[in-house]
Design an enzyme around this catalytic site. Structure first.
Site, PDB file in Angstrom:
ATOM      1  N   ARG A   1      21.233  19.020  27.648  1.00 51.13           N
ATOM      2  CA  ARG A   1      20.859  20.304  28.243  1.00 51.13           C
ATOM      3  C   ARG A   1      19.348  20.332  28.496  1.00 51.13           C
ATOM      4  O   ARG A   1      18.606  19.487  28.010  1.00 51.13           O
ATOM      5  CB  ARG A   1      21.252  21.450  27.320  1.00 51.13           C
ATOM      6  CG  ARG A   1      22.732  21.709  27.227  1.00 51.13           C
ATOM      7  CD  ARG A   1      23.074  22.731  26.162  1.00 51.13           C
ATOM      8  NE  ARG A   1      22.850  22.217  24.810  1.00 51.13           N
ATOM      9  CZ  ARG A   1      23.078  22.915  23.695  1.00 51.13           C
ATOM     10  NH1 ARG A   1      23.510  24.172  23.786  1.00 51.13           N
ATOM     11  NH2 ARG A   1      22.865  22.380  22.510  1.00 51.13           N
TER      12      ARG A   1
ATOM     13  N   LYS B   1      17.037  23.136  21.983  1.00 49.16           N
ATOM     14  CA  LYS B   1      17.183  22.887  20.552  1.00 49.16           C
ATOM     15  C   LYS B   1      15.852  22.972  19.824  1.00 49.16           C
ATOM     16  O   LYS B   1      14.779  22.895  20.427  1.00 49.16           O
ATOM     17  CB  LYS B   1      17.822  21.518  20.302  1.00 49.16           C
ATOM     18  CG  LYS B   1      19.248  21.407  20.819  1.00 49.16           C
ATOM     19  CD  LYS B   1      20.170  22.449  20.189  1.00 49.16           C
ATOM     20  CE  LYS B   1      20.432  22.200  18.722  1.00 49.16           C
ATOM     21  NZ  LYS B   1      21.344  23.220  18.121  1.00 49.16           N
TER      22      LYS B   1
ATOM     23  N   TYR C   1      16.577  27.791  20.497  1.00 45.92           N
ATOM     24  CA  TYR C   1      17.387  27.886  19.288  1.00 45.92           C
ATOM     25  C   TYR C   1      16.591  27.254  18.149  1.00 45.92           C
ATOM     26  O   TYR C   1      16.093  26.134  18.293  1.00 45.92           O
ATOM     27  CB  TYR C   1      18.718  27.139  19.448  1.00 45.92           C
ATOM     28  CG  TYR C   1      19.714  27.809  20.360  1.00 45.92           C
ATOM     29  CD1 TYR C   1      20.274  29.037  20.029  1.00 45.92           C
ATOM     30  CD2 TYR C   1      20.123  27.196  21.542  1.00 45.92           C
ATOM     31  CE1 TYR C   1      21.199  29.655  20.864  1.00 45.92           C
ATOM     32  CE2 TYR C   1      21.048  27.800  22.380  1.00 45.92           C
ATOM     33  CZ  TYR C   1      21.587  29.024  22.039  1.00 45.92           C
ATOM     34  OH  TYR C   1      22.498  29.628  22.866  1.00 45.92           O
TER      35      TYR C   1
ATOM     36  N   HIS D   1      17.579  27.945  14.369  1.00 42.67           N
ATOM     37  CA  HIS D   1      18.495  27.700  13.242  1.00 42.67           C
ATOM     38  C   HIS D   1      17.725  27.245  12.009  1.00 42.67           C
ATOM     39  O   HIS D   1      18.073  26.262  11.352  1.00 42.67           O
ATOM     40  CB  HIS D   1      19.560  26.668  13.632  1.00 42.67           C
ATOM     41  CG  HIS D   1      20.464  27.110  14.741  1.00 42.67           C
ATOM     42  ND1 HIS D   1      21.322  28.185  14.626  1.00 42.67           N
ATOM     43  CD2 HIS D   1      20.634  26.624  16.007  1.00 42.67           C
ATOM     44  CE1 HIS D   1      21.993  28.337  15.756  1.00 42.67           C
ATOM     45  NE2 HIS D   1      21.595  27.423  16.610  1.00 42.67           N
TER      46      HIS D   1
ATOM     47  N   GLU E   1      19.105  32.611  18.708  1.00 40.08           N
ATOM     48  CA  GLU E   1      20.301  33.004  17.956  1.00 40.08           C
ATOM     49  C   GLU E   1      20.186  34.339  17.256  1.00 40.08           C
ATOM     50  O   GLU E   1      21.186  34.852  16.737  1.00 40.08           O
ATOM     51  CB  GLU E   1      20.686  31.915  16.945  1.00 40.08           C
ATOM     52  CG  GLU E   1      19.734  31.740  15.782  1.00 40.08           C
ATOM     53  CD  GLU E   1      18.627  30.736  16.058  1.00 40.08           C
ATOM     54  OE1 GLU E   1      17.955  30.327  15.104  1.00 40.08           O
ATOM     55  OE2 GLU E   1      18.426  30.362  17.242  1.00 40.08           O
TER      56      GLU E   1
ATOM     57  N   ASP F   1      25.245  23.729  12.298  1.00 34.69           N
ATOM     58  CA  ASP F   1      23.813  23.912  12.556  1.00 34.69           C
ATOM     59  C   ASP F   1      23.217  25.024  11.707  1.00 34.69           C
ATOM     60  O   ASP F   1      21.998  25.155  11.613  1.00 34.69           O
ATOM     61  CB  ASP F   1      23.537  24.159  14.044  1.00 34.69           C
ATOM     62  CG  ASP F   1      24.341  25.293  14.636  1.00 34.69           C
ATOM     63  OD1 ASP F   1      25.076  25.952  13.872  1.00 34.69           O
ATOM     64  OD2 ASP F   1      24.237  25.523  15.841  1.00 34.69           O
TER      65      ASP F   1
END
Length: 399
Positions: free
Chosen positions: A44, A103, A122, A124, A146, A298
């Site tokens: 991505r 990410k 993101y 996480h 998120e 994740d």
């Protein structure tokens, strides 16, 4: 390379106020960087060419690392046609004021973190203490996809990737059930005269709902467990009597996991570590060759035996005779679909941060404000701080 004009504007913005857009003769408001993702088989990219077109049209300059979009089917030329500047190195893309990724930064990228950087991706972090340490030490401002919320309190930037991951989870489970992949040799849909395969889904949210839809489409017998009776009622309204719904408790989880051919972990607590709901002993009771797909890995995962994160290169490992799929970036396997879906929902927030600057954008949008995870060396997300057992400082005390 960044032009002399861009460098001057970047210096002005850092001098006049953190992440405040500076316009010189109406030419450039903010410098936005799109680095290439380096996570294993993460194909991505942070923005599509269409997203770049929108930002450039608003007077921003977008730096795209060369070949950043190739994995999603977007060539450098697709970006330059929309006004982007292609840069040769990751360092040049990361040198922007606002960096938009997919990410979380990996260890190799920690050196790019700095105090005058606004990172939108993101994160996480509740399951990533080393990343948290790096972000805090660098005093980088991190806004996590998120935990951004909309006016209804939902998680709009998580939904499309959860939809993708939920749909793929069943396909993945069906694939690894095949004998040549080490599975039990069960066909989820069965055939006349043969029992259907059983899919147990723990969590009835977006991931679980979309997993159920695909599992039913394949003809499987589906059980969904959730702690909310109200959510189970909604699921029964959606799927009728095609599915079995159960309250999520240790007794029901154990019984459902024991009989399942595929178990899908689909529990989300926004920003926080996922609870361990499927124990080692439960996995021991599963039939050899069964498959576990822990979509929540994740965030730490809900399966006790899913104790390591795998990659698309080596996606599974066996424990107690059960195959465990614990890839943390499942949507990266269908990168074009995922990138387009992600840009559809992130772009309005990127535009808000670029048009208004960080401080004004979060002042005007409480949902975006909730996405701020680190700021000026502090962890500003309570679930993340609790998951990491670190100090929490509300963003309201810092801005």
């Amino acid at each position: 390379m960044r032009s002399e004009k861009v460098i001057e504007l970047g210096e002005q913005s850092h001098t006049n106020g953190l992440f405040t857009p500076i316009s010189k003769q109406g030419e450039i408001n903010m410098l936005i960087g799109i680095p290439k993702e380096i996570k294993n088989n993460e194909n991505r990219v942070g923005l599509t060419p269409a997203g770049v077109h929108s930002l450039v049209g608003k007077g921003h300059q977008v730096l795209v690392e060369t070949n950043a979009g190739l994995g999603s089917g977007f060539a450098d030329e697709d970006y330059t046609k929309q006004g982007a500047t292609i840069v040769a190195t990751a360092a040049e893309a990361w040198a922007a004021e606002l960096v938009v990724k997919v990410k979380e930064p990996l260890a190799e990228e920690y050196g790019f973190l700095r105090e005058d950087l606004l990172l939108f991706t993101y994160l996480h972090m509740a399951a990533a203490p080393e990343l948290a340490d790096a972000m805090v030490a660098a005093k980088t401002t991190g806004v996590a996809y998120e935990t951004v919320r909309d006016l209804e309190g939902q998680l709009p930037l998580l939904v499309p990737m959860s939809e993708v991951a939920g749909r793929m989870a069943v396909q993945i489970g069906a694939h690894f059930l095949t004998k040549q992949e080490g599975g039990s040799g069960v066909l989820l849909g069965g055939v006349p005269g043969v029992p259907k395969g059983k899919v147990t889904i723990i969590g009835g949210g977006v991931v679980g709902t979309h997993a159920a839809r695909i599992a039913l489409g394949l003809g499987a017998q589906v059980t969904i467990l959730d702690i909310s009776a109200k959510r189970l009622s909604v699921l029964e309204d959606v799927f009728g009597h095609q599915i079995q719904t159960l309250m999520s408790n240790p007794f029901n989880i154990e019984a459902s996991v024991r009989d399942a051919d595929v178990v899908i972990g689909a529990v989300l607590i926004p920003g926080a570590k996922a609870p361990k709901l499927v124990t080692d002993d439960m996995v021991k009771q599963m039939r050899p060759g069964s498959v576990i797909v822990d979509v929540a890995v994740d965030q730490g995962g809900v399966i006790e035996t899913a104790d390591r994160v795998t990659t698309h290169t080596e996606p599974v490992y066996e424990k107690h005779g059960v195959l465990h799929y614990a890839v943390a970036n499942i949507p990266g396997a269908v990168a074009r679909t995922s990138t387009i879906a992600l840009t559809n929902v992130t772009l309005p927030y990127v535009e808000a941060l670029a048009d208004k600057g960080f401080h004004k954008a979060i002042a005007l949008d409480e949902g975006l404000r909730q996405g701020v995870t680190t700021y000026q060396g502090h962890i500003t997300s309570q679930p993340v701080a609790e998951g990491l057992e670190r100090d929490f400082t509300p963003i309201d005390e810092l801005v």
